[in-house]
Design a protein around this motif. Structure first.
Motif, short mmCIF file in Angstrom:
data_model
loop_
_atom_site.label_atom_id
_atom_site.label_comp_id
_atom_site.label_asym_id
_atom_site.label_seq_id
_atom_site.Cartn_x
_atom_site.Cartn_y
_atom_site.Cartn_z
N THR A 384 0.84 -1.19 0.00
CA THR A 384 0.00 0.00 0.00
C THR A 384 0.88 1.24 0.00
O THR A 384 2.09 1.17 0.22
CB THR A 384 -0.90 0.02 1.24
N SER A 385 0.27 2.40 -0.19
CA SER A 385 1.03 3.65 -0.17
C SER A 385 1.61 3.90 1.22
O SER A 385 2.74 4.40 1.35
CB SER A 385 0.15 4.82 -0.61
N ALA A 386 0.86 3.55 2.27
CA ALA A 386 1.37 3.73 3.63
C ALA A 386 2.59 2.85 3.87
O ALA A 386 3.57 3.28 4.50
CB ALA A 386 0.28 3.41 4.65
N GLN A 387 2.56 1.62 3.38
CA GLN A 387 3.69 0.72 3.56
C GLN A 387 4.90 1.19 2.77
O GLN A 387 6.04 1.04 3.21
CB GLN A 387 3.29 -0.69 3.16
N LEU A 388 4.68 1.77 1.60
CA LEU A 388 5.79 2.32 0.83
C LEU A 388 6.46 3.46 1.59
O LEU A 388 7.69 3.61 1.55
CB LEU A 388 5.30 2.80 -0.53
N ALA A 389 5.67 4.24 2.32
CA ALA A 389 6.24 5.32 3.12
C ALA A 389 6.97 4.78 4.35
O ALA A 389 8.00 5.32 4.76
CB ALA A 389 5.14 6.28 3.55
N GLU A 390 6.45 3.70 4.92
CA GLU A 390 7.06 3.11 6.12
C GLU A 390 8.35 2.36 5.81
O GLU A 390 9.25 2.28 6.64
CB GLU A 390 6.08 2.13 6.77
N GLY A 391 8.44 1.77 4.62
CA GLY A 391 9.58 0.93 4.28
C GLY A 391 9.37 -0.50 4.73
O GLY A 391 8.24 -0.96 4.89
N GLY A 392 10.46 -1.24 4.93
CA GLY A 392 10.36 -2.64 5.29
C GLY A 392 10.56 -3.54 4.08
O GLY A 392 10.70 -3.08 2.94
N TYR A 393 10.52 -4.85 4.32
CA TYR A 393 10.85 -5.80 3.26
C TYR A 393 9.92 -5.69 2.07
O TYR A 393 10.37 -5.61 0.92
CB TYR A 393 10.81 -7.23 3.82
N GLU A 394 8.62 -5.71 2.31
CA GLU A 394 7.67 -5.72 1.20
C GLU A 394 7.78 -4.47 0.35
O GLU A 394 7.62 -4.53 -0.88
CB GLU A 394 6.24 -5.86 1.73
N ALA A 395 8.06 -3.33 0.97
CA ALA A 395 8.10 -2.05 0.26
C ALA A 395 9.45 -1.77 -0.39
O ALA A 395 9.50 -1.23 -1.50
CB ALA A 395 7.75 -0.92 1.22
N ASP A 396 10.53 -2.13 0.29
CA ASP A 396 11.86 -1.73 -0.16
C ASP A 396 12.73 -2.92 -0.60
O ASP A 396 13.08 -3.05 -1.77
CB ASP A 396 12.60 -0.98 0.96
N ARG A 397 13.09 -3.75 0.35
CA ARG A 397 14.14 -4.75 0.10
C ARG A 397 13.75 -5.84 -0.89
O ARG A 397 14.60 -6.37 -1.59
CB ARG A 397 14.57 -5.37 1.42
N SER A 398 12.46 -6.18 -0.95
CA SER A 398 12.05 -7.27 -1.85
C SER A 398 12.35 -6.94 -3.31
O SER A 398 12.56 -7.84 -4.12
CB SER A 398 10.57 -7.57 -1.67
N GLY A 399 12.35 -5.66 -3.66
CA GLY A 399 12.59 -5.27 -5.04
C GLY A 399 13.93 -5.71 -5.58
O GLY A 399 14.09 -5.93 -6.78
N ILE A 400 14.90 -5.86 -4.70
CA ILE A 400 16.22 -6.35 -5.13
C ILE A 400 16.10 -7.77 -5.66
O ILE A 400 16.68 -8.12 -6.69
CB ILE A 400 17.22 -6.28 -3.95
N TYR A 401 15.35 -8.60 -4.96
CA TYR A 401 15.20 -10.00 -5.37
C TYR A 401 14.33 -10.14 -6.61
O TYR A 401 14.56 -11.03 -7.44
CB TYR A 401 14.60 -10.82 -4.22
N PHE A 402 13.32 -9.26 -6.74
CA PHE A 402 12.42 -9.33 -7.90
C PHE A 402 12.92 -8.51 -9.08
O PHE A 402 12.19 -8.32 -10.05
CB PHE A 402 11.02 -8.88 -7.49
#
Length: 426
Positions: A384-402
């Motif tokens: 969600t947009s809130a999670q993108l602002a918060e960060g964390g694996y789903e919002a930030d780090r997972s993109g490296i693997y995908f």
């Protein structure tokens, strides 16, 4: 107006040792098989008012996801061989991390694809569809709901940083939706089980379908061979509740059996109570592809510098340099709605969709539309947009693997919600 249904179950366990997908710590080929993997095909058929035959396909497999790059070929084959409209097809994955990689669009850390296995999987799909069509007979549909609490939210704010840690206060959906398909003689032909929780109980390097497969295995024995289909919900931020001292731990095969048993027991409780009959409806399907914008796009100079850094960031940069098509401004999210009965529709999406989107779908439709992630391809995590602002694996780090060029732009939530609303109002 009657509903015809045909089912089939085909073994998709790798015929040789191959790498498994989903965990960066596993190296090399799988060491063996704990439980076999299966693909279960379900074909629904009806004649419309003009006499034209309409068919829908729901195929559910014990795999991590379907590769987006293979979907065009698969849809074409299903159309040419069996007459399926592309909008009438949902290929669902349970998201088991005990299964092989099926896409070459991601970092090697998520598992290397094996071409022979991908061919095996697709041939199994066509075989299962052919057998399901030959198995067609009239069915009646019943619906019921229960609760199962084997999952937990995995996003927790610790000292201002979102960590992957158990969050009992976080959003969680314990609902289990159960649908029974019965023949005219009263025999249970198939059971659909919808639930939202990552199948990441154990990280062993053995092929297995995790708790959804354990649950289906137990239910199929109890129900005398009925086809039990697990439908994975929007579980992007939900995982099995295996934790101690505020941290998650990887479980064992005994934990897989226990969690699968808890889910199966709840399904049997639902089946043992009076269920709500569903009336037949006109079979239908609608498909839309929305473009999800990324926040930014790296330059070739930036990628070449990152490729020298080492670690997973270097793997990410090298993947993008090898595949310039992945250096893009948007990613396509496939969304398909299938109407099977009055009170049973599916809204299938091609991503690791977080629970908040799924709960929106259920809330807006009174639970008559089931939200599914991991269908018809894979773009990666969709927060969600809130999670993108918060960060964390789903919002930030997972993109490296995908192998994403960057995190998603916050506008993705609005884009997805608008299309969800459009599809559920059709």
């Amino acid at each position: 107006m009657s509903l015809l249904m045909g089912t089939a179950k085909v073994d998709i366990t790798p015929s040789k040792p191959v790498p498994l997908a989903g965990y960066s710590h596993r190296k090399g080929n799988m060491e063996g098989v704990i439980r076999n993997l299966y693909l279960r095909a379900n074909v629904f058929q009806q004649a419309d008012r003009s006499g034209r035959i309409i068919r829908l396909l729901l195929a559910a497999a014990d795999i991590i996801w379907w590769g987006s790059e293979r979907m065009e070929v698969i849809r074409r084959q299903l159309g040419e061989r069996f007459g399926f409209d592309p909008a009438h097809v949902v290929l669902s994955a349970s998201h088991s991390h005990g299964s092989p990689q099926t896409s070459d669009m991601f970092s090697a850390a998520l598992g290397l694809p094996d071409d022979d296995y991908i061919r095996q999987l697709e041939q199994a799909l066509y075989e299962a569809v052919e057998r399901a069509i030959a198995d067609m007979e009239p069915v009646a549909v019943e619906a019921g709901r229960g609760e199962c609490r084997i999952g937990i939210n995995r996003r927790r704010l610790v000292n201002g940083v979102v960590e992957m840690a158990p969050n009992p206060e976080g959003v969680f959906d314990p609902e289990v939706s159960v649908f029974r398909f019965a023949t005219r003689t009263g025999r249970t032909k198939a059971v659909f089980v919808h639930y939202a929780c990552h199948p990441t109980t154990t990280g062993v390097n053995y092929a297995h379908p995790d708790y959804p497969g354990a649950a289906a295995e137990r239910l199929e024995r109890t129900l005398d061979g009925a086809n039990v289909v697990f439908l994975q919900g929007c579980c992007g931020n939900i995982r099995p509740a295996l934790h101690r001292d505020g941290k998650f731990y990887s479980g064992t095969e005994q934990d897989v059996e226990r969690l699968g048993g808890e889910l199966a027991d709840e399904v049997m409780r639902v089946l043992g109570r009076p269920m709500r009959p569903l009336q037949a409806c006109e079979l239908g399907g609608w498909r839309a592809v929305v473009s999800l914008p990324f926040e930014s796009v790296p330059t070739e100079q930036m990628l070449r510098a990152a490729a020298e850094e080492g670690g997973y960031t270097a793997d990410w940069a090298r993947k993008l340099l090898e595949r310039p098509d992945l250096i893009r401004t948007h990613a396509p999210l496939d969304m398909t709605r299938l109407d099977i009965a009055d009170g049973l529709s599916l809204l299938a999406m091609s991503g690791e969709i977080v629970l908040e989107y799924g709960m929106f779908v259920k809330r807006e439709t009174g639970g008559n539309v089931l939200p599914l992630g991991y269908c018809n391809g894979m773009v990666g995590y969709v927060p969600t947009s809130a999670q993108l602002a918060e960060g964390g694996y789903e919002a930030d780090r997972s993109g490296i693997y995908f192998a994403m060029p960057s995190k998603f732009d916050p506008s993705v939530e609005r884009i997805i919600m608008e299309k969800i609303t459009e599809l559920i109002r059709k």
